[in-house]
Design an enzyme around this catalytic site. Structure first.
Site, PDB file in Angstrom:
ATOM      1  N   GLY A  72      51.018  50.374  39.995  1.00  0.00           N
ATOM      2  CA  GLY A  72      52.100  51.270  39.590  1.00  0.00           C
ATOM      3  C   GLY A  72      53.089  51.512  40.721  1.00  0.00           C
ATOM      4  CB  THR A  73      52.577  52.033  44.355  1.00  0.00           C
ATOM      5  OG1 THR A  73      51.662  53.111  44.129  1.00  0.00           O
ATOM      6  CG2 THR A  73      53.419  52.318  45.576  1.00  0.00           C
ATOM      7  CB  CYS A 325      48.158  60.111  46.450  1.00  0.00           C
ATOM      8  SG  CYS A 325      47.841  58.884  45.211  1.00  0.00           S
TER       9      CYS A 325
HETATM   10  C1  LIG Z   1      52.271  59.059  37.886  1.00  0.00           C
HETATM   11  C2  LIG Z   1      51.769  58.004  38.803  1.00  0.00           C
HETATM   12  N1  LIG Z   1      52.614  57.066  39.247  1.00  0.00           N
HETATM   13  C3  LIG Z   1      52.219  56.090  40.074  1.00  0.00           C
HETATM   14  C4  LIG Z   1      50.922  56.017  40.516  1.00  0.00           C
HETATM   15  C5  LIG Z   1      50.519  54.904  41.434  1.00  0.00           C
HETATM   16  O1  LIG Z   1      49.818  53.929  40.727  1.00  0.00           O
HETATM   17  P1  LIG Z   1      48.934  52.820  41.518  1.00  0.00           P
HETATM   18  O2  LIG Z   1      47.719  53.532  41.992  1.00  0.00           O
HETATM   19  O3  LIG Z   1      48.636  51.783  40.500  1.00  0.00           O
HETATM   20  O4  LIG Z   1      49.790  52.314  42.605  1.00  0.00           O
HETATM   21  C6  LIG Z   1      50.003  56.977  40.094  1.00  0.00           C
HETATM   22  C7  LIG Z   1      48.606  56.970  40.607  1.00  0.00           C
HETATM   23  O5  LIG Z   1      47.952  57.996  40.669  1.00  0.00           O
HETATM   24  C8  LIG Z   1      50.433  58.002  39.210  1.00  0.00           C
HETATM   25  O6  LIG Z   1      49.601  58.940  38.758  1.00  0.00           O
END
Ligand SMILES: Cc1ncc(COP(=O)(O)O)c(C=O)c1O
Length: 388
Positions: A72-73, A325
């Site tokens: 997601g990041t 995080c």
């Molecule tokens: C709303 C949201 N966006 C982005 C992310 C990041 O996703 P990833 O862990 O796949 O990088 C998270 C992870 O907790 C999230 O909750």
């Protein structure tokens, strides 16, 4: 490890057995490269195509609008920076004060590079001020990035209304739907969202795979220069097992969306009610009708969230304080602070996030343990003593 009661599904989820079964042959026997000309690689290519279709079906979009990423990041970063690359004369990004760090820290970094970042506020319940958004849009705005639902409170923003508003101004709209995919229905065909992020490990696929949806006609820079993979937008040999796993996870989520979200919501509601009834001086953050069915964020006055977590952990109960995080830092959650939750109550907040694997027995166990944990910690709390 002994059995755990896992209620930290907004941090990550268990990989579904069906998903593991689907991906295993592509780790063991079918290890070909999907770009190869031979049949051995070609069969893998077909499976990647099928996964793209499965993801598109969950999002209500076309398969060629799906770009596989690593998480997601990456999707969030690329959506924002890739759009800025396309509009070099526009120097402003509009976002909210409650985004995940994947968006917020990207924006803070852009600010250091001379971009102007405009952050919309939320009210005490966590709802976005949509009128304020209207005022912040101008000819200098390249991209608006607003999350679909908040990872800490579960509050869902009115994304369709926001997307319409932004589209009327001819501005690119990105939404971080990482916490939404598989939990509530999505239909991108009828919503003018340009870009949308999702992440495999939040919906029972493994870590290391994500998606950026790019609506047809949306201008977007190259993610990664390299081979012709992902229509030339993101070079690099595909994470085949991860992609196949994500496709399967999306298929499962879509097939059971309605019944699972109803069941999970009733478990969440029972948990919330049970805790509020048995523990004095606590309240729900973001208690609005528009909330993810699996999430509750509860503040316990006069005690530290971290202490509650440690005591829950002794019973094998996994929850979280703030977002995974940011926990570990002494700062209370930026989301709760933006909502105006008092400092002490923000410090004493716990997020329980459920999934299809939670049972009524899990919920009953947490409801049973919480009052003694809260009472014990309050007996030790200097804040309670100073009050009496
Ligand atoms: C709303 C949201 N966006 C982005 C992310 C990041 O996703 P990833 O862990 O796949 O990088 C998270 C992870 O907790 C999230 O909750």
């Amino acid at each position: 490890m002994a059995d755990v009661i896992y209620m930290d599904n907004n941090a990550t989820t268990k990989v579904a057995d069906e998903v593991i079964e689907e991906m295993m042959p592509y780790l063991r026997e079918k290890y070909g490269n999907p770009s190869s000309m031979h049949t051995f690689g070609g069969q893998v290519g077909k499976k990647v195509t099928q996964a793209r279709q499965q993801v598109a079906a969950l999002l209500g979009c076309e398969p060629d609008e799906i770009i596989f990423t690593s998480c997601g990041t990456e999707s969030d970063n690329t959506a924002i920076k890739g759009t800025l690359e396309m509009y070099p004369n526009r120097r402003k990004v509009v976002t909210t004060r409650v985004e995940h760090p994947a968006v917020l820290t990207t924006c803070r970094d852009l600010e250091r590079h001379g971009y102007s970042i405009s952050e919309i506020s939320v009210d005490r319940k966590g709802n976005l001020n949509v009128d304020e958004l209207g005022f912040r849009l101008d000819d200098n705005t390249a991209v608006v990035t607003i999350m679909y639902a908040n990872n800490e409170t579960g509050v869902i923003f009115p994304i369709e209304q926001i997307a319409e508003l932004v589209a009327e101004r001819g501005i690119v709209f990105h939404t971080d739907a990482v916490q939404v995919a598989g939990k509530i229905p999505l239909n991108l065909k009828n919503t003018p969202v340009n870009l949308l992020s999702l992440s495999g490990h939040k919906l029972h696929a493994p870590k290391g795979v994500g998606v950026l949806y790019v609506r047809r006609g949306t201008r977007m820079g190259t993610f990664m220069h390299g081979g012709h993979q992902e229509a030339g937008r993101r070079g690099g040999t595909e994470n085949v097992p991860g992609i196949i796993a994500l496709g399967k996870a999306c298929q499962l989520a879509l097939a059971h969306l309605e019944e699972e979200s109803t069941r999970v919501k009733s478990l969440r509601d029972k948990l919330e009610k049970g805790i509020l009834q048995s523990c004095p001086d606590c309240f729900v953050n973001g208690e609005t009708p528009n909330r993810l069915p699996n999430t509750t964020n509860i503040s316990f006055e006069f005690i530290e969230g971290e202490s509650i977590l440690m005591m829950l952990d002794q019973f094998g109960i996994c929850a979280s304080s703030g977002s995974a995080c940011t926990s570990g830092s002494l700062e209370p959650s930026h989301v709760l602070r933006a909502m105006g939750v008092p400092f002490t109550a923000a410090h004493g907040s716990i997020r329980f996030s459920l999934s299809r694997y939670n049972t009524e027995a899990d919920v009953d166990c947490v409801i049973e343990k919480m009052p003694s944990i809260v009472n014990r910690l309050r007996e030790l709390s200097p804040f309670v003593k100073s009050r009496t």
